[in-house]
Design an enzyme around this catalytic site. Structure first.
Site, PDB file in Angstrom:
ATOM      1  CE1 TYR A  23     -19.628  30.601 119.096  1.00 31.82           C
ATOM      2  CE2 TYR A  23     -21.939  30.469 119.715  1.00 31.82           C
ATOM      3  CZ  TYR A  23     -20.971  30.604 118.740  1.00 31.82           C
ATOM      4  OH  TYR A  23     -21.346  30.726 117.428  1.00 31.82           O
TER       5      TYR A  23
ATOM      6  CE  LYS B  47      -4.548  29.804 112.670  1.00 34.15           C
ATOM      7  NZ  LYS B  47      -4.289  29.713 111.216  1.00 34.15           N
TER       8      LYS B  47
ATOM      9  CG  ASP C 208      -5.652  28.373 108.262  1.00 40.52           C
ATOM     10  OD1 ASP C 208      -5.562  27.238 108.763  1.00 40.52           O
ATOM     11  OD2 ASP C 208      -4.653  29.127 108.098  1.00 40.52           O
TER      12      ASP C 208
ATOM     13  CG  ASP D 120     -21.404  29.569 114.407  1.00 39.67           C
ATOM     14  OD1 ASP D 120     -22.532  29.129 114.116  1.00 39.67           O
ATOM     15  OD2 ASP D 120     -21.103  30.774 114.350  1.00 39.67           O
TER      16      ASP D 120
ATOM     17  CG  ASP E 226     -23.492  29.033 108.748  1.00 35.59           C
ATOM     18  OD1 ASP E 226     -24.057  28.245 109.533  1.00 35.59           O
ATOM     19  OD2 ASP E 226     -23.822  30.234 108.631  1.00 35.59           O
TER      20      ASP E 226
END
Ligand code: IPM
Ligand code: MG
Length: 362
Positions: free
Chosen positions: A141, A192, A224, A248, A252
């Site tokens: 970000y 990751k 993942d 982020d 959700d």
């Protein structure tokens, strides 16, 4: 001493859901002797329209001077053609960076009344209670270099940088372990590391920090797989610790487990525990101005504010139980509606929470 809350309604449904939260705040002031004052400021597209920037100096100052900040949401299609530097999201990101709010706490809790509102089977989500800790002021970000350019083949190219220093990782890891300690003492760090060097370092540092918390069970998962596990068997998680971008996305996903993204509050804290509180959902421009948005995530954000920044557990609990009472009474905004319940508007939900709150007074 009177504490001060800076209130930044923002864009889209922001003003509507913040209005309901102010009604709750007023009820707490008049009915429960809560000693706070508020001051409103501009952020996001609303600030851009009024002042030409999504993040006015005055808003930064208001936020710096306040004891805590309550934010609605920012963004909308109206401002999408603008340069990145002028987009509403820059206001929010500027505030996070400007106040160094690096620790983002996103609790996903399923209210039993909403079991039917989840798209997942009841036994998968019943009693769900997990906490996502998202690093909020670093990673892709904010990493530089970033931008767009024309490459050697005369084609457009876009680029961003994923970068974390070990001190950025270790300070968020400490928060993760400390919060896990107050819960079920299980921390799953999401990365990751099989592909990205930056998150390989993330894993390494989290393991090092973990040595100071031998009582917390630490595990690691690739992002993942974590996304899959969140919908397969979310109750395996207690605290999930992750970087800015993965957090982020995963938050959700976690929100939907609880029935609706309209239910999830968040706290963004600096190293002294000063915080900004906001629902994790966005500005929902498609339903803005129609009095149908769910104000619960914002009202719950106020509860988090009282608990984390003002150390006022009792008042926070009053709010949370008033929300439960409104749900018990069958009130549902459209996003959490299911058969046999009563569909209510944004303002009706706010009113129901306020009257449940005042009923607790006697
Ligand atoms: C969130 C939002 C923000 C983010 C946007 C509005 C910049 O999606 O708080 O999750 O990406 O952090
Ligand atoms: Mg988001």
């Amino acid at each position: 001493m009177t504490k001060k809350i800076a209130i930044l309604p923002g864009d889209g449904i922001g003003p509507e859901i913040v209005n309901e939260t102010i009604k709750v705040l007023d009820a707490l002031r008049s009915g429960f002797g809560l000693n706070v004052e508020t001051e409103q400021g501009l952020i996001g597209g609303a600030a851009y329209d009024a002042t030409g920037t999504p993040f006015p100096e005055a808003t930064l100052k208001l936020a710096q001077d306040a004891d805590a900040i309550l934010l609605g949401a920012v963004g909308g299609p109206k401002w999408e053609p603008l340069d990145y530097a002028l987009r509403p999201e820059r206001g929010l990101l500027g505030l996070r960076a400007g106040l160094e709010l690096f620790a983002n706490l996103r609790p996903a809790l399923l209210y039993p009344q909403l079991l039917d509102a989840s798209t997942l089977k009841a036994d998968v989500v019943s009693n769900l209670d997990l906490m996502i800790i998202r690093e909020l002021t670093g990673g892709i970000y904010f990493g530089k270099p970033r931008g767009r350019r024309i490459n050697d083949s005369n084609k457009r190219e876009g680029y961003n940088t994923l970068v974390y220093s070990e001190s950025e990782i270790s300070r968020i890891a400490h928060i993760g372990f400390q919060i896990a300690r107050k819960r079920q003492k299980r921390l799953c760090s999401i990365d990751k590391a099989n592909v990205l060097e930056c998150t390989e370092l993330w894993r390494e540092v989290v393991i090092e920090v973990g040595k100071e918390y031998p009582d917390v069970a630490l595990s690691h998962m690739y992002v993942d797989n974590a996304a899959m596990q969140l919908v397969r068997n979310p109750k395996q998680f207690d605290v999930m610790l992750t970087d800015n971008l993965f957090g982020d996305i995963l938050s959700d996903c976690a929100a939907m487990l609880t029935g609706s993204i309209g239910m999830l509050p968040s706290a963004s804290l600096d190293k002294n525990g000063k915080g900004m509180y906001e629902p994790i959902h966005g500005s929902a421009p498609d339903i803005a101005g129609r009095n149908v948005a769910n104000p619960i995530a914002t009202v719950l954000s106020l509860a988090m504010l009282l608990r984390y920044s003002f150390d006022d557990d009792a008042t926070a609990t009053h709010i949370e139980q008033a929300i439960q009472a409104a749900l018990d009474a069958g009130c549902r905004t459209a996003d959490i509606y299911s058969e046999g319940t009563r569909k209510v508007s944004t303002t009706e939900m706010g009113d129901a929470i306020v009257s449940a709150l005042l009923a607790r007074k006697s």
